[in-house]
Scaffold this motif. Structure first.
Motif, PDB file in Angstrom:
ATOM      1  N   ALA A 365       0.837  -1.204   0.000  1.00  0.00           N
ATOM      2  CA  ALA A 365       0.000   0.000   0.000  1.00  0.00           C
ATOM      3  C   ALA A 365       0.872   1.254   0.000  1.00  0.00           C
ATOM      4  O   ALA A 365       0.563   2.243  -0.677  1.00  0.00           O
ATOM      5  CB  ALA A 365      -0.929  -0.006   1.213  1.00  0.00           C
ATOM      6  N   TRP A 366       1.953   1.218   0.748  1.00  0.00           N
ATOM      7  CA  TRP A 366       2.886   2.343   0.785  1.00  0.00           C
ATOM      8  C   TRP A 366       3.519   2.541  -0.589  1.00  0.00           C
ATOM      9  O   TRP A 366       3.664   3.661  -1.089  1.00  0.00           O
ATOM     10  CB  TRP A 366       3.957   2.079   1.847  1.00  0.00           C
ATOM     11  N   LYS A 367       3.901   1.431  -1.223  1.00  0.00           N
ATOM     12  CA  LYS A 367       4.512   1.507  -2.546  1.00  0.00           C
ATOM     13  C   LYS A 367       3.521   2.025  -3.588  1.00  0.00           C
ATOM     14  O   LYS A 367       3.902   2.704  -4.550  1.00  0.00           O
ATOM     15  CB  LYS A 367       5.039   0.127  -2.955  1.00  0.00           C
ATOM     16  N   THR A 368       2.236   1.739  -3.407  1.00  0.00           N
ATOM     17  CA  THR A 368       1.222   2.173  -4.368  1.00  0.00           C
ATOM     18  C   THR A 368       1.118   3.694  -4.448  1.00  0.00           C
ATOM     19  O   THR A 368       1.007   4.273  -5.528  1.00  0.00           O
ATOM     20  CB  THR A 368      -0.148   1.570  -4.006  1.00  0.00           C
ATOM     21  N   THR A 369       1.151   4.358  -3.289  1.00  0.00           N
ATOM     22  CA  THR A 369       0.949   5.805  -3.253  1.00  0.00           C
ATOM     23  C   THR A 369       2.228   6.591  -2.983  1.00  0.00           C
ATOM     24  O   THR A 369       2.275   7.798  -3.277  1.00  0.00           O
ATOM     25  CB  THR A 369      -0.072   6.169  -2.165  1.00  0.00           C
ATOM     26  N   PRO A 403      -9.320   4.849  -6.295  1.00  0.00           N
ATOM     27  CA  PRO A 403     -10.133   5.735  -7.139  1.00  0.00           C
ATOM     28  C   PRO A 403      -9.407   6.974  -7.637  1.00  0.00           C
ATOM     29  O   PRO A 403      -9.994   7.763  -8.383  1.00  0.00           O
ATOM     30  CB  PRO A 403     -11.280   6.123  -6.203  1.00  0.00           C
ATOM     31  N   GLY A 404      -8.139   7.162  -7.238  1.00  0.00           N
ATOM     32  CA  GLY A 404      -7.441   8.362  -7.656  1.00  0.00           C
ATOM     33  C   GLY A 404      -7.652   9.506  -6.679  1.00  0.00           C
ATOM     34  O   GLY A 404      -8.166   9.310  -5.564  1.00  0.00           O
ATOM     35  N   PRO A 405      -7.273  10.733  -7.065  1.00  0.00           N
ATOM     36  CA  PRO A 405      -7.381  11.886  -6.155  1.00  0.00           C
ATOM     37  C   PRO A 405      -8.794  12.166  -5.658  1.00  0.00           C
ATOM     38  O   PRO A 405      -8.959  12.909  -4.691  1.00  0.00           O
ATOM     39  CB  PRO A 405      -6.861  13.053  -7.010  1.00  0.00           C
ATOM     40  N   ALA A 406      -9.790  11.579  -6.295  1.00  0.00           N
ATOM     41  CA  ALA A 406     -11.169  11.812  -5.851  1.00  0.00           C
ATOM     42  C   ALA A 406     -11.464  11.157  -4.508  1.00  0.00           C
ATOM     43  O   ALA A 406     -12.452  11.492  -3.846  1.00  0.00           O
ATOM     44  CB  ALA A 406     -12.148  11.302  -6.901  1.00  0.00           C
ATOM     45  N   GLY A 407     -10.647  10.211  -4.085  1.00  0.00           N
ATOM     46  CA  GLY A 407     -10.895   9.520  -2.827  1.00  0.00           C
ATOM     47  C   GLY A 407      -9.619   9.284  -2.061  1.00  0.00           C
ATOM     48  O   GLY A 407      -8.512   9.435  -2.585  1.00  0.00           O
ATOM     49  N   LYS A 408      -9.748   8.916  -0.781  1.00  0.00           N
ATOM     50  CA  LYS A 408      -8.591   8.657   0.067  1.00  0.00           C
ATOM     51  C   LYS A 408      -8.501   7.202   0.524  1.00  0.00           C
ATOM     52  O   LYS A 408      -7.525   6.817   1.171  1.00  0.00           O
ATOM     53  CB  LYS A 408      -8.641   9.565   1.291  1.00  0.00           C
ATOM     54  N   SER A 460      -3.656  13.436  -3.616  1.00  0.00           N
ATOM     55  CA  SER A 460      -3.014  13.718  -4.904  1.00  0.00           C
ATOM     56  C   SER A 460      -2.061  12.603  -5.316  1.00  0.00           C
ATOM     57  O   SER A 460      -1.718  12.489  -6.499  1.00  0.00           O
ATOM     58  CB  SER A 460      -2.257  15.050  -4.837  1.00  0.00           C
ATOM     59  N   LYS A 461      -1.638  11.784  -4.359  1.00  0.00           N
ATOM     60  CA  LYS A 461      -0.729  10.678  -4.664  1.00  0.00           C
ATOM     61  C   LYS A 461      -1.462   9.377  -4.981  1.00  0.00           C
ATOM     62  O   LYS A 461      -0.832   8.370  -5.284  1.00  0.00           O
ATOM     63  CB  LYS A 461       0.217  10.440  -3.476  1.00  0.00           C
ATOM     64  N   MET A 462      -2.786   9.417  -4.896  1.00  0.00           N
ATOM     65  CA  MET A 462      -3.572   8.196  -5.145  1.00  0.00           C
ATOM     66  C   MET A 462      -3.694   7.953  -6.646  1.00  0.00           C
ATOM     67  O   MET A 462      -4.236   8.795  -7.376  1.00  0.00           O
ATOM     68  CB  MET A 462      -4.963   8.343  -4.536  1.00  0.00           C
TER      69      MET A 462
END
Length: 505
Positions: A365-369, A403-408, A460-462
């Protein structure tokens, strides 16, 4: 070699010292971190006789389990604590003979009727008052390792299951207690700081013919700055009882008496029915709903617009952030299972698998974002097959919802595959018939699956991840369902005034 031998003898000596301390403390009937029956019993209903029911637990055996739970690591605890008090003599004999404890050669137990409070237990986790204890749980940020708590939760839940199935006869083997799933584990307070002592408290809240639901709370005790108890984590587990032929064993019936017992039993039965209903509606059993099919088509059209060749590899950079394929966000870890991680059955302890899977999921999960994630929940865990000692386990983590920057909020699934390193073909061996039999070996077979939900502080990093294949689309929809369910639970807690503590302390 010299270092290994020194380490072995040091560990052996530590266990001997721990056993001696246990005997001394048992003789003195003392102990600062007890695994004891809760002394705060449920209030009696108006129709009750008013008498406190006699406990079916052997207090001396509980004190013995208390010392061992405090002295050894999680794996050793899983072997010692997760035994009903009346069965400790059988466990001790098996340890002396250096063999797994004999289990499953037992009769049906449905002639017994128990109250939920008969399995009520609590164990202290003195993070603030005992620095040596806390040091075993601290991560690199000085916070409590969630994976270690998951390991303790499974050991504690197994203990409660064994106590519910205890018939009080020290010469009769207990049933095989098998973890079916960790149904829901929600972290209610973040970050997990070791700034207060905590208590694990739980019990068997509902039971079927051979299955049982176990609910557990992790509660922070009052501090100098906070005068009330604090709900930190809530967990629900499902267990079943089996005999040596792997057939169901009827377990004791549950009869709630007090108002609180009735409430918890009703919630437990509803949870069992909800999970059964969810399994029936799973995308592995039922096709997607019309709205979900429409969503998948929208994602397909979105992928078409991003590139002229939607089957190509690589990521797309847009003004709204990174967009990529779901199947390209994967991480793999391989571990070799050791006998120190075995349970009373002689197989690998389920809590160890939960901890290992969480740590792989957290790193992925850390590597993803690129941002340290916050753990929110373990939404689903399935124990499909037992894991043998001496096998290799491959943990594969995949980001199934982002979902990208639209969600956390984003999801990571982890699957564990078992592989015999001695099998022909080595690490690339596939499941095949064992020599001289028609039974497939377990090489390459999925033994466990885990679904975690994390939170990202910097949306913004999602990345926005799209499914490329049909199987990925189904995993995406399952993850979206879990996110929606978790959001509904969070909203329910907010409307009810925040998370509550379900059990007496």
């Amino acid at each position: 070699i010299i270092f290994s031998r020194l380490l072995f003898h040091r560990t052996k000596m530590a266990l001997r010292v721990g056993a001696c301390l246990a005997q001394v403390c048992l003789r003195q009937a003392a102990g600062s971190r007890p695994l004891t029956r809760s002394r705060v019993l449920f209030s009696q209903t108006a129709g009750d006789s008013g008498k406190t029911p006699q406990t079916q637990l052997d207090e001396a055996a509980l004190k013995r389990a208390q010392i061992i739970f405090s002295s050894h690591g999680p794996a050793e605890r899983a072997m010692v604590v997760a035994v009903a008090p009346s069965k400790y003599r059988l466990f001790k004999k098996a340890r002396q003979e250096k063999k797994p404890m004999r289990l499953g050669n037992c009769p049906d137990l449905n002639y017994l009727t128990k109250r939920p409070q008969d399995s009520l237990l609590k164990v202290s986790l003195p993070f603030a008052s005992d620095p040596d204890f806390a040091a075993k749980y601290i991560n690199f940020k000085g916070r409590i390792r969630v994976g270690m708590l998951l390991e303790d939760l499974d050991a504690f839940a197994t203990t409660l299951a064994h106590i519910h199935c205890d018939d009080g006869k020290d010469d009769v083997e207990p049933p095989l207690i098998v973890t079916v799933s960790a149904d829901q584990i929600n972290l209610l307070s973040y970050p997990l700081e070791p700034n207060c002592d905590m208590v694990l408290v739980g019990m068997v809240t509902a039971a079927g013919s051979s299955s049982m639901c176990i609910d557990i709370d992790l509660v922070g005790l009052p501090t100098a700055t906070r005068k009330e108890h604090k709900a930190i984590l809530q967990a629900s587990f499902s267990f079943v009882a089996r005999n040596v032929q792997n057939k169901p064993v009827a377990i004791p019936k549950i009869k709630p008496v007090s108002d609180l017992e009735v409430k918890l039993n009703t919630q437990g039965l509803k949870g069992m029915e909800d999970r059964k209903h969810a399994r029936k509606l799973s995308l592995y059993n039922k096709p997607p709903t019309p709205s979900e099919l429409s969503l998948i088509h929208e994602l397909f059209l979105e992928a078409q617009k991003l590139t002229q060749n939607p089957a190509s590899h690589g990521l797309a950079q847009t003004p709204k952030g990174t967009i990529g394929w779901m199947d390209e966000y994967k991480s793999t870890s391989v571990v070799l299972t050791m006998p120190q991680e075995r349970n009373v059955h002689g197989r690998i302890f389920g809590g160890f698998l939960m901890r290992a899977a969480f740590e792989v999921a957290f790193a992925h999960a850390w590597k993803t974002t690129g941002v340290a994630p916050h753990f929110l929940s373990l939404d689903s865990t399935e124990f499909l097959r037992p894991v043998e000692v001496g096998y290799m386990l491959t943990f594969e983590a995949t980001t199934t919802f982002s979902p990208g920057p639209a969600g956390k909020t984003y999801c990571v699934e982890v699957s564990a595959k078992m592989l015999n390193p001695a099998a022909a073909g080595g690490l690339t061996a596939q499941a095949k018939a064992a020599p001289g039999t028609n039974t497939p070996s377990l090489d390459g077979v999925v033994t466990n699956s885990f679904a975690f939900t994390f939170y990202c502080d910097d949306p913004s990093k999602m990345p926005r991840l799209l499914p490329r294949y049909y199987v990925d689309a189904m995993r995406f929809l399952e993850a979206e369902r879990r996110v929606a369910y978790g959001s509904a639970l969070a909203d329910q807690r907010k409307t009810s005034g925040g998370p509550s503590i379900r059990f007496p302390l």
